[in-house]
Design a protein around this motif. Structure first.
Motif, short mmCIF file in Angstrom:
data_model
loop_
_atom_site.label_atom_id
_atom_site.label_comp_id
_atom_site.label_asym_id
_atom_site.label_seq_id
_atom_site.Cartn_x
_atom_site.Cartn_y
_atom_site.Cartn_z
N ALA A 72 -38.78 -40.72 -15.18
CA ALA A 72 -37.86 -40.04 -14.27
C ALA A 72 -38.54 -39.70 -12.95
O ALA A 72 -39.70 -39.30 -12.92
N LYS A 73 -37.78 -39.88 -11.89
CA LYS A 73 -38.19 -39.41 -10.57
C LYS A 73 -37.35 -38.16 -10.30
O LYS A 73 -36.13 -38.23 -10.19
N ILE A 74 -38.02 -37.01 -10.22
CA ILE A 74 -37.30 -35.74 -10.04
C ILE A 74 -36.77 -35.69 -8.61
O ILE A 74 -37.50 -35.88 -7.66
N ARG A 75 -35.46 -35.41 -8.48
CA ARG A 75 -34.88 -35.29 -7.15
C ARG A 75 -34.29 -33.92 -6.88
O ARG A 75 -34.03 -33.58 -5.74
N ILE A 76 -34.08 -33.11 -7.92
CA ILE A 76 -33.67 -31.72 -7.73
C ILE A 76 -34.50 -30.88 -8.70
O ILE A 76 -34.54 -31.15 -9.89
N ASP A 77 -35.18 -29.88 -8.16
CA ASP A 77 -35.96 -28.96 -8.99
C ASP A 77 -35.63 -27.55 -8.52
O ASP A 77 -36.29 -27.00 -7.64
N ALA A 78 -34.58 -26.98 -9.09
CA ALA A 78 -34.09 -25.67 -8.68
C ALA A 78 -34.14 -24.73 -9.89
O ALA A 78 -34.36 -25.16 -11.01
N ASP A 79 -33.90 -23.45 -9.63
CA ASP A 79 -33.90 -22.48 -10.72
C ASP A 79 -32.80 -22.76 -11.73
O ASP A 79 -32.96 -22.50 -12.91
N GLU A 80 -31.66 -23.30 -11.27
CA GLU A 80 -30.51 -23.49 -12.13
C GLU A 80 -30.48 -24.84 -12.83
O GLU A 80 -29.76 -25.01 -13.81
N LEU A 81 -31.21 -25.83 -12.31
CA LEU A 81 -31.22 -27.14 -12.94
C LEU A 81 -32.37 -27.98 -12.42
O LEU A 81 -32.92 -27.72 -11.37
N ARG A 82 -32.72 -29.00 -13.23
CA ARG A 82 -33.67 -30.04 -12.80
C ARG A 82 -32.95 -31.36 -13.01
O ARG A 82 -32.31 -31.56 -14.04
N GLU A 83 -33.07 -32.25 -12.04
CA GLU A 83 -32.40 -33.53 -12.16
C GLU A 83 -33.36 -34.64 -11.79
O GLU A 83 -34.07 -34.56 -10.80
N GLY A 84 -33.35 -35.67 -12.62
CA GLY A 84 -34.17 -36.84 -12.37
C GLY A 84 -33.36 -38.11 -12.54
O GLY A 84 -32.36 -38.12 -13.25
N VAL A 85 -33.80 -39.15 -11.86
CA VAL A 85 -33.16 -40.46 -12.00
C VAL A 85 -34.20 -41.42 -12.55
O VAL A 85 -35.40 -41.29 -12.28
N CYS A 86 -33.74 -42.37 -13.35
CA CYS A 86 -34.66 -43.37 -13.87
C CYS A 86 -33.91 -44.66 -14.14
O CYS A 86 -32.70 -44.68 -14.30
N HIS A 87 -34.66 -45.72 -14.16
CA HIS A 87 -34.11 -47.05 -14.41
C HIS A 87 -34.77 -47.62 -15.65
O HIS A 87 -35.98 -47.73 -15.73
#
Length: 150
Positions: A65-80
């Motif tokens: 995963a490449k993390i694109r959002i790292d906030a207190d409420e959520l973490r989001e990553g994209v991967c292929h």
């Protein structure tokens, strides 16, 4: 298609964060203590019980995963991975996931949803992931404005 999905999920994440960032609590009551426990769905093949980190879920999928959002409420990553592109979102508390899903329902889509995590991908890819990650496949409604009659 993936870029449109990614933009929609990013917009959804932004919308989900807006009410969370502006809300405040004036009560010390813990309403979650009285609520029913959330059903935890273990991943049968991996033996992993959610909640998990973005990186752990990505590893089970078979990608990094490449993390694109790292906030207190959520973490989001994209991967292929070999079969598809995935967007993995994790939450520190179940209430944040619920808010995110409520916001995402405006856009519709199919998601694999577990305890404090959501995976977005093409619907045909989500069924196979369920055996690795657990969770449930959820189809969210979407709002389609009716065309105006001129």
């Amino acid at each position: 298609m993936f870029k449109q999905l990614a933009r929609g999920v990013a917009l959804t994440a932004s919308l989900a964060l807006l009410p969370l960032a502006t809300a405040c609590s004036g009560s010390n009551d813990d309403a979650s203590a009285d609520s029913e426990p959330t059903e935890v769905s273990a991943a049968p093949a991996a033996g992993v019980v959610a909640p998990a980190k973005v990186e752990v879920i990505a590893g089970l999928i078979g990608c990094t995963a490449k993390i694109r959002i790292d906030a207190d409420e959520l973490r989001e990553g994209v991967c292929h991975a070999k079969k598809a592109d995935y967007i993995i979102t994790t939450f520190p508390e179940e209430k944040y996931k619920d808010t995110w899903l409520d916001s995402a329902s405006i856009y519709g889509g199919t998601y694999l949803v577990g305890t404090r995590w959501v995976v977005a991908a093409k619907p045909e890819q989500l069924g196979g992931l369920r055996s690795k990650l657990g969770g449930t496949v959820q189809q969210l409604g979407g709002v389609n404005p009716a065309p105006s009659a001129s």
